[in-house]
Structure formats: C-alpha cells, structure tokens
Design an enzyme around this catalytic site. Sequence first.
Site, PDB file in Angstrom:
ATOM      1  N   ASP A 203       0.821  -1.207   0.000  1.00 19.58           N
ATOM      2  CA  ASP A 203       0.000   0.000   0.000  1.00 19.58           C
ATOM      3  C   ASP A 203       0.860   1.264   0.000  1.00 19.58           C
ATOM      4  O   ASP A 203       0.771   2.111   0.886  1.00 19.58           O
ATOM      5  CB  ASP A 203      -0.927  -0.016   1.223  1.00 19.58           C
ATOM      6  CG  ASP A 203      -1.936   1.120   1.192  1.00 19.58           C
ATOM      7  OD1 ASP A 203      -2.312   1.544   0.090  1.00 19.58           O
ATOM      8  OD2 ASP A 203      -2.316   1.596   2.283  1.00 19.58           O
ATOM      9  N   GLU A 447       4.277  -8.316   6.986  1.00 21.15           N
ATOM     10  CA  GLU A 447       2.971  -8.904   6.688  1.00 21.15           C
ATOM     11  C   GLU A 447       3.004  -9.931   5.561  1.00 21.15           C
ATOM     12  O   GLU A 447       2.184  -9.893   4.637  1.00 21.15           O
ATOM     13  CB  GLU A 447       1.947  -7.810   6.371  1.00 21.15           C
ATOM     14  CG  GLU A 447       1.702  -6.862   7.523  1.00 21.15           C
ATOM     15  CD  GLU A 447       0.654  -5.796   7.181  1.00 21.15           C
ATOM     16  OE1 GLU A 447       0.017  -5.900   6.112  1.00 21.15           O
ATOM     17  OE2 GLU A 447       0.478  -4.859   7.976  1.00 21.15           O
ATOM     18  N   TYR A 500      -5.359  -3.320  13.146  1.00 13.73           N
ATOM     19  CA  TYR A 500      -6.186  -2.164  12.796  1.00 13.73           C
ATOM     20  C   TYR A 500      -7.624  -2.408  13.227  1.00 13.73           C
ATOM     21  O   TYR A 500      -8.554  -2.339  12.424  1.00 13.73           O
ATOM     22  CB  TYR A 500      -6.089  -1.890  11.290  1.00 13.73           C
ATOM     23  CG  TYR A 500      -4.739  -1.350  10.883  1.00 13.73           C
ATOM     24  CD1 TYR A 500      -4.452   0.001  10.958  1.00 13.73           C
ATOM     25  CD2 TYR A 500      -3.734  -2.215  10.448  1.00 13.73           C
ATOM     26  CE1 TYR A 500      -3.212   0.502  10.600  1.00 13.73           C
ATOM     27  CE2 TYR A 500      -2.492  -1.733  10.091  1.00 13.73           C
ATOM     28  CZ  TYR A 500      -2.228  -0.368  10.164  1.00 13.73           C
ATOM     29  OH  TYR A 500      -0.992   0.116   9.815  1.00 13.73           O
ATOM     30  N   GLU A 536       2.448  -1.519  14.075  1.00 13.53           N
ATOM     31  CA  GLU A 536       1.573  -0.631  13.304  1.00 13.53           C
ATOM     32  C   GLU A 536       0.212  -0.571  13.981  1.00 13.53           C
ATOM     33  O   GLU A 536      -0.290  -1.588  14.463  1.00 13.53           O
ATOM     34  CB  GLU A 536       1.362  -1.115  11.854  1.00 13.53           C
ATOM     35  CG  GLU A 536       2.540  -0.970  10.922  1.00 13.53           C
ATOM     36  CD  GLU A 536       2.199  -1.391   9.498  1.00 13.53           C
ATOM     37  OE1 GLU A 536       0.999  -1.297   9.120  1.00 13.53           O
ATOM     38  OE2 GLU A 536       3.104  -1.808   8.766  1.00 13.53           O
TER      39      GLU A 536
END
Length: 635
Positions: A203, A447, A500, A536
């Site tokens: 991303d 990831e 997240y 993160e």
Amino acid sequence: MSVWLRVLWLLSVFGTVLPLDGGMLFPRESSFREVKELNGLWDFRADGSPNRNEGFEKAWHKRQLAETGPVIEMPVPASYNDITQDPTLRDFIGWVWYDREVAVPARWISDQGTRVVLRVGSAHYYSIVWVNGEKVTEHEGGHLPFEAEISSLIRREPTKPCRITIAVNNTLTLETLPPGTIQYMNDSSRYPDGFFVQNMDFDFFNYAGIHRSVLLYTTPKVYVDDITVETNFMDNTGLIRYKVSVRGGFSNTLNITLMDKDGHFVASSNGSSGVLRVVDVKLWWPYLMHENPGYLYSMKVHLIAVSETSTYEDEYTLPLGIRTVNVTNTQFLINNKPFYFHGVNKHEDADIRGRGFDWPLIVKDFNLMKWLGVNSFRTSHYPYAEEILQMCDRHGIVLIDECPGVGIKDIRSFGNASLSHHLVVMDELVRRDKNHPSVVMWSVANEPASEMPPAEFYFKTLIEHTKALDQTRPVTYVTIAEADMDKGGPYVDVVCVNSYFAWYFDQGRLDIVPLQLSTHFENWYRKYQRPIIQSEYGADAVPGLHMDPPMMFTEEYQNALLQSYHDVFDQKRNQYFIGELIWNFADFMTAQGIYRVVGNKKGIFTRQRQPKAAAFLLRKRYWRLANETGRLLPD
C-alpha cells in the site's frame, strides 16, 4: 516436506547465493580519498516501445542518449513519476534511461595508483550501468547501493569526457522484493493491443528512478575495503572488537586510532583485527534515555602498503557508538537497561521528489520527531538512505532496519529463486548497516502470507541466515494476524504485530478495541513467550475533517482510536509489551484506487508535514512516557 526434499531445497538455494564481493563502506573524504557528486540534471528517456526493449535493440548506451531520440531533463536524485505533467510517465512500467557526461579530474586519470569507483546510492528496481558504452555493473533491487571500479575505462581515452549511462526498470515480478505481477488485458473490446498493468500487494506508490546520489570516489590501489565492529562494555570500560579487510595486495601495516567526540585520543591498536579498550567509556544512549544521547567515537584506520616500486597510503574514519542490545522474554535492553519503543513508522515519500533523497525534508522530519518525543522508528518497508541512519546515530534515534520484503502474498513468491534473492538482499543490508549503533534489530519482512505451506522453511532459513550474518542484534518480521505467525513465530526474537481494530475490521466500533487488542496480545504472548511491539496501528484522517461524535476519516476518530490503543498499551507495559510505533508519521502516496483519496491518510502529519490533531495527542503521550522510562526529561 521430507528430510531429503529439504536437503535438496537447501542445496539448490545456497548453491545460487554467492558471497558478496567486498565491502560497501560509505564514501568519505580523507587525505587519501576524494568524492565527486554527480547529482543534478541528467538526460532522461523512457522506453515506450511495446516490448520496452528498443533501448537495448538499438544500443542506446553506445552513444549520447540525446542522439537516440527525444530526451528531457531529469533531476537526480528523484523519482521520475511526479516530475512532469505526463500521466503516462507517472505510471510508467519498464525501462527508463539516464545519461550525462562527467569531467574526471586529470590527477585521477594520470595517477595509476588511484582507483576510481562509480557508486549509485540506490535505483529502483533493476539497474544496468555503462561507462563510455561499456557495461560495468548491474544490480537487482532498489534501496541499496551498488558500485563498480572504472579506472581502466576512463584511462583509455583520457582527454574525452566520461559518459555514464544508467538504465532502470521498475517492473516487479513474483521473485522480486517487493514482489508483483504483470497482467495483460487481452479483451480487445476494452483494451488496446499489448495493454498491461502492474499488480502489487503493498500500500504505497511504486516510485522509480535513481533515488539516491550518484558518486565518483577514489581510493589508493591498495585500500581499506571493509570494517566490522562489535561493541560491549564491562563496568566503565568499553570494548570494541574490530576487523579490517584490505584489498589490492602487497604487505601492509594497519594502525587503528580511536578518538572521542572532541577529537582527543582514546585508544589505539595495530593489525587487521583486535580489541580497543576504552576507559571511562561514554556509551551510546537513545534519545530521551540519557542527558548525552547519540555519543559517537571516531575510529581512524590508517593503512600503509609497500611494494618493490610503490608505497600506498589510505585512511578511513568510521563513526561508532559503544552499546549493547539484549532481549529477554519480557524486555528489550539497551546497555542492560529496559528500553521502551515510542516511535513511528515512516516512508521515504514527499511531493514532487517521490522517494528521492532530499536533505531539507530529512532535517525537517528529524526536528518533528524530536518535537514529538520519538525515540525510534522502523524503516518501513525498505532500507532508508545511509545518511538517514547516520542522523539516527548522531541523534540517538533507535532503528528497526527493514528489508523490502513487503507484499509477499502469493505462494509462488516462496520458491527457491525468491528465497535466494531475499538472502542476498539481507546480505547487502547487513553489510551496509552493520556498524550503525542506531540499528538495534533487523526486520526480514512485513505482513507476509506466512500461513502458506512453504513459509515455515522460507522464514526459518531467512531468519537463521540473518542471525548468522550478525549475532549481536535480534531479528524479527512484522505480522498482522495470529495465523500468520504459525510458521515463523518460533524463530523470531521479538514479536512485532500490526493491527487495525475498528478500522479494517469492525469499522467505527471503538468500544470493542480494548477487548480485541488485549485478547490479541495475550494470545501472542501465551504462544511465544517473547516481548511484543505494536509495530503498526492507526486510522486515516482527512486534514480538517471534523465530526462529533467521532466518525471514520475525521481527526476526532483518529484521536479516539489512538487513545483506545494507548489505554491497552499502558496495561501491558509492565508485563511483556515493549513498544508502540504509530502508522504513520506522515501521509504518503499510494496507487490510485477507491480506498485511497490521493494517498494513505494515516499520518499524524500531512504529506507537507503539517500536524493533525493526533500529532499533539501523541506528543503529550510520548513526553509522558519519556519522563516515566527515561532519565531526564523536559516537557
């Protein structure tokens, strides 16, 4: 996988991994070395032919690029994508070509005892370099330097300018780092012939071009090729174990001198390896952990080599900090003291220049980080410029040094060729960054789809290889879900997790973040008994968008989500939780898509480095943490 298949796989992998040829010391001037920057405007041309191969078919490197067709001026260093108004260049995939002529100092050419080296700080992704039409090197991978000695080439025609041509290809495949795929659209009713797109599983925008400085530098014919230092201390005595590699032949003597920050003599030694003992040592401490952070000594290596006809001298000065790093099952220790990461994730990303190296931006970012109370960051998701690491050394900012292993989602990217390249990238990364005191941990991936069947062998091999390269630093890779860690978890020293909650999952439900995050941490620690970093977390916020009660994409929602995470962090800090790194320091560009409005907006600063409300929230928290866990600490 059977034992026999594992053996065959190991043989096939390591049979293709060749030892790196020489060191990669950062070019520094001395009495015996010179550096000439080649930054500025280069001629530039994108190969827009259908197969992107016209430049090779017509041998553009054999003459000035301007003689092959239309060229434009392109700044180096910079990404080429955002420099023009041409949308096809912004999203161009394939070969682009740079060239320029360089005046080489006459003394470099006339002195046969001088080596002249061409160095590229980084170019994304695959590069081929020619000098005066002759290929001198090629390199796979962005973000890391490569170089070639060109002494003999420039001496063939000493009166002519030196023409340097660099071709760079940003195509990503299943075997590159990061990986990607090229997809051809064959529906002629919707797409023209030969239409293709580059697919990626990460991303951030795939910026391309020559991103860091291009240099010419000199050394004597016999020269210091590499230096490795490992540091320790006992009581008030510092210990520096060093090893120096010399190339060029002939018998030689080496004198090693250590100076303190003020230039005073501290210790000395002779020979290519040994130990320097530093009485009343001043340790390298992180920012906000000591009243004198980032203390650096200077180790001067002086070489004299004698042949029957010549004497060569070389000198290289290496800045170094004396510190130790250790990990227990609940703590991260720097100099035997618990260290808590309160920091950020970043990108090398800015308007116009893309990923190109830019001193004003770097200095601004460091000033902002110190204002925030940041003591650490991760080089997400690739190695950053060497000059940034040097800034971290001087300012005491701790680094998790990450390779470009991001977006490894396809099972075909776990094959032999991919692993072989990944191992070489780690070799190059450790070789470049091994002497930086700010680097306290290596990250081999971000990831990855590590639940896939080949992943366990892939990451076990990769992590063990990295630990063999450097036994003084822990190794991790960054994961996002508990299932992802099943294959690689047992081999890492620190568990780094991205999550997240209330953003990608259970959107808008801030009320359930505490339960989900707390359960997440407990499951990780119960399984692996290793310290945990929240590597993160965050939420997008469009600057100036406000709503109360908070809704997603507002500054209020970003603040509320961060606070809900912080409450759980504070519950776990005295147990096994050792750090928090916000995603992200600043907004950054991504590929176009319906989920991103002109880039990723999870920054606590805008892309132009202006603060959102979250920056003030984080500043208050980080200075409070510094006062709790550090030694000094003004508000």
